[in-house]
Motif scaffolding. Structure first.
Motif, short mmCIF file in Angstrom:
data_model
loop_
_atom_site.label_atom_id
_atom_site.label_comp_id
_atom_site.label_asym_id
_atom_site.label_seq_id
_atom_site.Cartn_x
_atom_site.Cartn_y
_atom_site.Cartn_z
N MET A 1 0.75 -2.54 6.35
CA MET A 1 0.57 -1.64 5.21
C MET A 1 1.73 -0.68 4.99
O MET A 1 1.74 0.06 4.01
CB MET A 1 -0.72 -0.83 5.36
CG MET A 1 -1.98 -1.61 5.07
SD MET A 1 -1.89 -2.62 3.55
CE MET A 1 -1.56 -1.40 2.31
N VAL A 2 2.74 -0.69 5.86
CA VAL A 2 3.89 0.19 5.66
C VAL A 2 4.63 -0.15 4.36
O VAL A 2 4.91 0.74 3.54
CB VAL A 2 4.84 0.15 6.88
CG1 VAL A 2 6.13 0.90 6.58
CG2 VAL A 2 4.15 0.76 8.09
N PRO A 3 4.98 -1.42 4.10
CA PRO A 3 5.61 -1.71 2.79
C PRO A 3 4.73 -1.35 1.61
O PRO A 3 5.21 -0.85 0.59
CB PRO A 3 5.86 -3.22 2.86
CG PRO A 3 5.87 -3.55 4.31
CD PRO A 3 4.89 -2.62 4.94
N GLY A 4 3.40 -1.61 1.74
CA GLY A 4 2.49 -1.25 0.66
C GLY A 4 2.41 0.24 0.43
O GLY A 4 2.26 0.70 -0.71
N PHE A 5 2.50 1.02 1.52
CA PHE A 5 2.46 2.47 1.40
C PHE A 5 3.66 2.98 0.62
O PHE A 5 3.54 3.88 -0.22
CB PHE A 5 2.43 3.11 2.79
CG PHE A 5 2.46 4.61 2.78
CD1 PHE A 5 1.29 5.34 2.64
CD2 PHE A 5 3.66 5.30 2.93
CE1 PHE A 5 1.32 6.73 2.62
CE2 PHE A 5 3.70 6.69 2.92
CZ PHE A 5 2.51 7.40 2.76
N PHE A 6 4.84 2.41 0.89
CA PHE A 6 6.06 2.90 0.24
C PHE A 6 6.33 2.24 -1.11
O PHE A 6 7.26 2.66 -1.82
CB PHE A 6 7.27 2.70 1.17
CG PHE A 6 7.34 3.72 2.26
CD1 PHE A 6 7.85 4.98 2.01
CD2 PHE A 6 6.86 3.43 3.52
CE1 PHE A 6 7.91 5.93 3.01
CE2 PHE A 6 6.91 4.37 4.53
CZ PHE A 6 7.43 5.63 4.28
N ALA A 7 5.57 1.21 -1.48
CA ALA A 7 5.81 0.56 -2.77
C ALA A 7 5.61 1.52 -3.95
O ALA A 7 6.48 1.61 -4.84
CB ALA A 7 4.92 -0.67 -2.91
N PRO A 8 4.49 2.28 -4.01
CA PRO A 8 4.38 3.25 -5.12
C PRO A 8 5.44 4.34 -5.07
O PRO A 8 5.94 4.78 -6.11
CB PRO A 8 2.97 3.84 -4.94
CG PRO A 8 2.24 2.86 -4.11
CD PRO A 8 3.26 2.25 -3.20
N LEU A 9 5.82 4.76 -3.84
CA LEU A 9 6.86 5.78 -3.72
C LEU A 9 8.21 5.22 -4.13
O LEU A 9 9.04 5.94 -4.72
CB LEU A 9 6.91 6.30 -2.28
CG LEU A 9 5.67 7.03 -1.81
CD1 LEU A 9 5.76 7.34 -0.32
CD2 LEU A 9 5.48 8.32 -2.60
N ARG A 10 8.43 3.93 -3.85
CA ARG A 10 9.69 3.31 -4.26
C ARG A 10 9.76 3.21 -5.80
O ARG A 10 10.81 3.44 -6.40
CB ARG A 10 9.80 1.93 -3.62
CG ARG A 10 11.18 1.31 -3.75
CD ARG A 10 11.31 0.06 -2.90
NE ARG A 10 11.47 0.41 -1.49
CZ ARG A 10 10.55 0.23 -0.56
NH1 ARG A 10 9.37 -0.30 -0.87
NH2 ARG A 10 10.78 0.56 0.70
N ALA A 11 8.64 2.86 -6.41
CA ALA A 11 8.60 2.83 -7.88
C ALA A 11 8.80 4.23 -8.45
O ALA A 11 9.47 4.42 -9.47
CB ALA A 11 7.27 2.25 -8.35
N ALA B 1 6.86 4.88 -20.02
CA ALA B 1 6.53 3.53 -19.56
C ALA B 1 6.56 3.41 -18.05
O ALA B 1 5.79 2.62 -17.48
CB ALA B 1 7.49 2.52 -20.18
N ARG B 2 7.43 4.18 -17.38
CA ARG B 2 7.56 4.02 -15.93
C ARG B 2 7.30 5.29 -15.14
O ARG B 2 6.60 5.28 -14.14
CB ARG B 2 8.98 3.49 -15.63
CG ARG B 2 9.19 2.07 -16.09
CD ARG B 2 10.59 1.57 -15.80
NE ARG B 2 11.59 2.21 -16.65
CZ ARG B 2 11.86 1.81 -17.89
NH1 ARG B 2 11.20 0.82 -18.43
NH2 ARG B 2 12.79 2.43 -18.60
#
Length: 560
Positions: free
Chosen positions: A286-296, A136-137
């Motif tokens: 776009m820095v937070p957006g860049f790391f959002a998938p990596l954070r997930a 799922a994740r």
């Protein structure tokens, strides 16, 4: 057993990969929705950069930019909700498929599976439940962690090449840090599951033996032992959480460093000397957006470690499920069966010696053979062979003159009706518990079986009769009543071979006499083999085979 062996790890990876391939179409939905959400984030950041550039005096701020950014934010929220639902559906589908396979495998193994009931329950429930995060994740996060940051870095590089390079370099550092923490996470997760399985099995076994524990005054010591096992599980769970937090800290440090680098590069934006202030703001946004998938990806990384530990325990159960059941299938059910054992031998464990050795006998239709002897003499092993749960190591078992081992084990079980020493009744009506033997049976056949086993002697006095609900394990019925329900199943099955394993054990003399009368009617006209210690049951039937150490004693067959 804190770390999977290479062979176990390979089987675990194979199981996870095969399950992921089977559900790849369902798992593609959250990935596509995630990519759409990232694209919305890029467009939203672009409009926000235009709006901020105008507010800082480097252009004109338009209400259309604000409206577009707001609409894209709402769309991204909707896509995020849809992605969460798609991920939950993918995980649920994968777990349901694995649970069906595991339960089918346990049913196929039957009594030949020597694992404790608590361990089997943990496999089907807890171990498979632990795989939810993987499907799922983890899998969607792994794909999005590769595609999402790459897409963002390429768009950023189109505006400012050096900023794109910085983002790509930072993205490459994330897996390195996670690999370091991942080794510890795998070991901690494996130890946690070992502790959980030990606690589950111990708790279930002690609950089943609660009367004996109280009888021998061992309540305090068993409570302390369970408390120690629970404390060990708590400690191992906290270690897993600590490793997960370390993985998240590693990512936050890299993200802070990247934001500092880009802020330093585009710092002259504040003094009005930047050649392209909109591009600078876009890169920073776009820095937070860049790391959002990596954070997930980082948040789900421990799910992968947990799944590997769970799959390593589950894989041995499922690895042989694809092997088809060997043997022939009956063209039709024979009306009668002649059972012949010719020098049959069976060994479960060479260190413990043979369970059966050179055992020979013959039982004709209409005859009942009583297997008598002390516990461990091999009586139950004879029944296991006839039900197909084991195959003899030597000798020959024949049914109507033909080799029984040439039939599929399931076909052997079709030939027989079995009554054990303690009937298990499911939480359902008495009628449904009887119909378990033959679900397609008519109401008249079920009623006839109930009457033959004298079940109606006590159900007629109940307000709801055969439709009376009984609890799990037969709660609400006495031992003798539950045993009559088990015999009603045997009557309804109407098989030519009857196998009885201590059918009157734990019954008082009066109840045993009633049950014996039903047993006599059940065995009439059929081939019957009865394993028992009961003197009353031995006296009821003329043929008795005395056994000891897996062999027939020199007295051989009484009555021959």
């Amino acid at each position: 057993m804190s770390q999977p062996l290479p062979a176990e790890a390979a089987r675990a990876r194979a199981l996870l990969s095969a399950t992921a391939r089977d559900g790849r179409r369902r798992m593609a939905r959250p990935v596509l929705l995630g990519l759409a959400s990232i694209a919305c984030g890029l467009a939203q950041a672009w409009f926000m950069a235009r709006l901020l550039t105008g507010l800082l005096g480097h252009g004109e701020a338009a209400w259309s930019d604000l409206a577009a950014a707001g609409a894209l934010a709402l769309l991204a929220i909707g896509l995020g909700v849809a992605q969460e639902r798609a991920q939950a559906d993918a995980g649920a589908a994968a777990r349901a498929g694995l649970r069906r396979r595991a339960f089918a495998r346990l049913l196929a193994l039957g009594p030949s599976d020597t694992r404790p009931a608590g361990e089997r329950a943990t496999l089907v429930v807890d171990r498979i439940e632990a795989l939810d995060g993987y499907f799922a994740r983890w899998l969607p996060a792994a794909v999005l962690a590769a595609l999402g940051p790459l897409l963002i870095a390429l768009v950023v590089a189109f505006e400012d090449p050096l900023s794109g390079v910085i983002l790509l370099a930072a993205g490459g550092l994330v897996p390195v840090g996670m690999a370091v923490t991942g080794i510890g996470a795998a070991m901690a997760s494996r130890r946690q599951f070992d502790a959980l399985q030990a606690l589950s099995g111990r708790f279930l076994d002690r609950m089943r033996g609660l009367p004996q524990i109280v009888l021998f005054g061992r309540q305090e010591s068993e409570a302390q032992a369970l408390g120690a096992a629970a404390e060990e599980l708590r400690g191992r769970t906290m270690k897993v959480l600590r490793v997960a937090f370390l993985s998240g800290l590693n990512l936050e440090v890299i993200a802070a460093a990247v934001l500092g680098c880009l802020a330093w590069r585009h710092g002259n934006l504040l003094v009005g000397g930047h050649p392209n202030p909109q591009a600078a703001l876009f890169c920073l946004l776009m820095v937070p957006g860049f790391f959002a998938p990596l954070r997930a990806f980082s948040a789900a990384y421990h799910e992968r470690m947990s799944a590997q530990g769970a799959a390593a325990a589950l894989a041995p159960l499922l690895q042989d499920e694809a092997v088809p059941e060997a043997g022939l299938q009956l063209a039709e059910m024979p009306p009668s069966v002649v059972v012949t054992f010719e020098q049959v031998g069976l060994t479960y464990d060479p260190a413990r010696g043979p369970a059966l050795a050179d055992l020979s006998f013959r039982v004709l239709p209409g005859e009942a053979l009583v297997l008598a002897g002390p516990s461990g003499s091999g009586k139950s092993s004879v029944l296991r062979l006839l039900m197909g749960f084991n195959r003899p190591d030597q000798g020959r078992i024949a049914l109507n003159g033909r080799d029984a081992t040439s039939l599929k084990p399931s076909e052997l079980r079709r030939l027989s009706a079995y009554v054990g020493q303690k009937a298990h009744l499911f939480r359902d009506t008495i009628r449904a518990n009887i119909a378990l033997a033959r679900p397609e049976a008519s109401e008249a056949e079920i009623l006839a079986a109930a009457r033959a086993a004298r079940v109606t002697d006590f159900t007629d006095a109940l307000p709801e009769g055969l439709d009376t609900l009984v609890g799990e394990g037969g709660y609400g019925l006495s031992g003798g009543q539950a045993q009559r329900v088990a015999m009603a199943r045997a009557f309804l099955r109407n098989a030519p071979l009857v196998l009885l394993d201590e059918p009157t054990a734990h019954l008082d003399p009066g109840t045993e006499a009633d049950v014996l009368e039903s047993l006599r009617r059940l065995c009439a006209g059929r081939t019957a083999i009865i394993a028992t210690h009961s003197p009353a049951l031995r006296a009821r039937f003329s043929r008795v085979l005395e056994m000891e150490g897996g062999r027939a004693t020199p007295a051989r067959l009484a009555g021959e």
